[in-house]
Design a protein around this motif. Structure first.
Motif, PDB file in Angstrom:
ATOM      1  N   CYS A   1      49.887  45.202  37.229  1.00  0.00           N
ATOM      2  CA  CYS A   1      49.782  43.949  36.476  1.00  0.00           C
ATOM      3  C   CYS A   1      51.067  43.680  35.698  1.00  0.00           C
ATOM      4  O   CYS A   1      51.550  42.538  35.640  1.00  0.00           O
ATOM      5  CB  CYS A   1      48.590  44.013  35.529  1.00  0.00           C
ATOM      6  SG  CYS A   1      46.972  44.001  36.335  1.00  0.00           S
TER       7      CYS A   1
ATOM      8  N   ASN B   1      48.808  40.803  41.457  1.00  0.00           N
ATOM      9  CA  ASN B   1      47.478  40.273  41.185  1.00  0.00           C
ATOM     10  C   ASN B   1      46.451  40.881  42.132  1.00  0.00           C
ATOM     11  O   ASN B   1      46.713  41.022  43.333  1.00  0.00           O
ATOM     12  CB  ASN B   1      47.454  38.746  41.369  1.00  0.00           C
ATOM     13  CG  ASN B   1      48.402  38.039  40.426  1.00  0.00           C
ATOM     14  OD1 ASN B   1      48.318  38.191  39.213  1.00  0.00           O
ATOM     15  ND2 ASN B   1      49.326  37.269  40.991  1.00  0.00           N
TER      16      ASN B   1
ATOM     17  N   CYS C   1      44.101  40.784  36.259  1.00  0.00           N
ATOM     18  CA  CYS C   1      45.261  41.034  35.408  1.00  0.00           C
ATOM     19  C   CYS C   1      45.316  40.010  34.279  1.00  0.00           C
ATOM     20  O   CYS C   1      45.215  38.799  34.528  1.00  0.00           O
ATOM     21  CB  CYS C   1      46.553  40.968  36.221  1.00  0.00           C
ATOM     22  SG  CYS C   1      46.783  42.336  37.387  1.00  0.00           S
TER      23      CYS C   1
ATOM     24  N   PHE D   1      45.355  45.409  33.019  1.00  0.00           N
ATOM     25  CA  PHE D   1      44.267  45.218  33.973  1.00  0.00           C
ATOM     26  C   PHE D   1      42.951  45.212  33.215  1.00  0.00           C
ATOM     27  O   PHE D   1      42.626  46.162  32.483  1.00  0.00           O
ATOM     28  CB  PHE D   1      44.260  46.336  35.019  1.00  0.00           C
ATOM     29  CG  PHE D   1      43.067  46.289  35.939  1.00  0.00           C
ATOM     30  CD1 PHE D   1      42.897  45.245  36.829  1.00  0.00           C
ATOM     31  CD2 PHE D   1      42.111  47.300  35.906  1.00  0.00           C
ATOM     32  CE1 PHE D   1      41.791  45.190  37.667  1.00  0.00           C
ATOM     33  CE2 PHE D   1      41.003  47.261  36.747  1.00  0.00           C
ATOM     34  CZ  PHE D   1      40.841  46.204  37.628  1.00  0.00           C
TER      35      PHE D   1
END
Length: 441
Positions: free
Chosen positions: A174, A179, A227, A232
């Motif tokens: 992230c 993503n 994210c 995360f």
């Protein structure tokens, strides 16, 4: 009509009783698109074959000439099988049922013969390939590459390994701008996309990183997490296991990694995103998957139905801790949860079946291992990009009078059953090196 003539060779075999076979008949186009099953009673065979007896084979060449081949590596054949067919990660074509229709959901590899390294006895993982190279001996024939090519491939894979292992956690991914973009698929993991990677081939920057979590084999996409800037937001425990490369869809199969072990694939008729996304999962435990969902089911689950994904895709497993039996470029990894004992176990799981018939897909010029019980229907299906036959006997002792599928184009199927136990030889009259024994219990 021109006929080919061969002289049979004496072969000792158990004397079978009369038995009933079901064959696909009709014109070649109808044979491929919607074959009809008919019954044929086979007379008892003698214990030996007269070595002077002349065996006349059908004119297979004329039958092949009537078939229309796909124009390039990326195109589907003009065929709709009557039943699901193929094995995800093992066959060139896969056809699945979506509602009332049978549709193609995958193309993998080039149109003709592929270099596949998916047997337990073959050493094709990243760690195993390094060991072969470092030993300094002969390169195994099944790799179909010389020492220089293997060295080049290992150099590329080392770069991929470094690119993957720079992300120890999803927080790291992230923070680097990646993503989460998929659900977790069994024996594969989740896809974490790098938006800045572009669509070119660069071993230093794969388009996606694969992460997986123990016990999370079927986590739906909405439950994975996301994210939030450099953090995360989701459960801990995801670990990097490999990489995914995407290249713009072209007519020709990609020439990227050194050698020919990398069989790239294209997804067709697939649901992207939403609650049904569990890509390529063909287990009965999941009623509707990304590849079995109809457009309506996909939309109802919040996904987007994509007729053709606009890219070639390749999985690359380069993390030594998750080194896969079945090859560095295998689609599914038995070392990623849920753990599997071998590529053979994955093949059984990933083979598309339908009804009570024993599925026997013809894949990469091989019949594989075929076993059934007395009276069970065996459904052979051509999942290759070239035609084949299922013919009784062998190349030196053909017995088409006992049973013969005729030419099966891509998607062509042939059903047969045996009323007596025993071992029955089969071969492909178009590719005589294709031979197998059907075991009937």
């Amino acid at each position: 009509m021109q006929k080919q003539k061969l002289t049979a060779t004496a072969v000792k075999q158990a004397k079978p009783q009369p038995k009933t076979y079901k064959l696909w008949e009709g014109s070649m186009r109808r044979l491929i698109r919607s074959a009809m099953v008919v019954a044929l009673t086979i007379p008892a065979c003698s214990e030996t074959t007269d070595p002077q007896q002349e065996v006349v084979l059908p004119d297979y060449a004329a039958q092949v000439a009537e078939l229309v081949s796909p124009p390039n590596d990326r195109s589907l054949p003009d065929v709709t099988p009557d039943e699901p067919l193929g094995a995800y990660g093992f066959s060139r074509y896969v056809y699945q049922r979506q509602g009332e229709d049978i549709v193609a959901t995958l193309i993998e590899g080039p149109l003709g013969r592929q270099v596949r390294c998916q047997q337990l006895a073959q050493e094709c993982s990243y760690v195993e390939l390094k060991a072969i190279y470092d030993a300094g001996g002969e390169i195994p024939d099944y790799l179909e590459m010389d020492r220089d090519t293997l060295g080049e491939l290992l150099g590329q894979l080392a770069r991929v390994e470094a690119a993957v292992l720079q992300y120890e956690t999803l927080d790291d991914a992230c923070a680097a701008g990646l993503n989460v973009s998929s659900a977790q698929t069994a024996n594969m993991g989740i896809h974490v996309t790098d938006p800045g990677a572009g669509m070119g081939f660069n071993p230093d920057r794969p388009q996606m990183i694969l992460f997986a979590k123990e016990g999370g084999e079927r986590i739906p996409r909405p439950d994975i997490g996301y994210c939030d800037e450099d953090k995360f937001m989701g459960e801990d425990g995801f670990r990097p296991v490999g990489a995914v490369f995407n290249l713009a869809l072209s007519e020709k199969h990609p020439d990227a990694f050194a050698g020919d072990l990398d069989n790239w694939h294209v997804h067709h008729n697939t649901c992207a995103g939403g609650t049904v996304e569990n890509a390529n999962d063909v287990s009965d435990e999941v009623e509707v998957t990304a590849t079995s969902a109809t457009p309506e089911e996909c939309a109802a689950g919040g996904g987007v139905f994509v007729p053709v994904m606009p890219s070639w895709m390749m999985h690359t497993y380069v993390v030594p801790e998750f080194d896969p039996q079945g090859g560095v470029f295998s689609m599914f990894n038995p070392s990623v949860w849920p753990l599997a004992s071998s590529p053979g176990e994955l093949l059984e799981i990933r083979t598309i079946s339908y009804g009570d018939a024993v599925a026997a897909p013809i894949m990469n010029f091989s019949f594989g291992s075929v076993e059934a019980n007395v009276g069970e229907t065996i459904r052979f299906g051509n999942a290759d990009g070239v035609p084949h036959t299922v013919t009784a006997g062998s190349s030196i002792n053909p017995r088409p009078g006992e049973f013969d599928s005729g030419v099966l184009g891509t998607g062509g199927t042939y059903e047969i059953s045996f009323n007596e136990p025993g071992n029955y030889q089969i071969f492909c009259a178009l590719h005589p090196e294709m031979q197998a024994t059907v075991v009937i219990n």
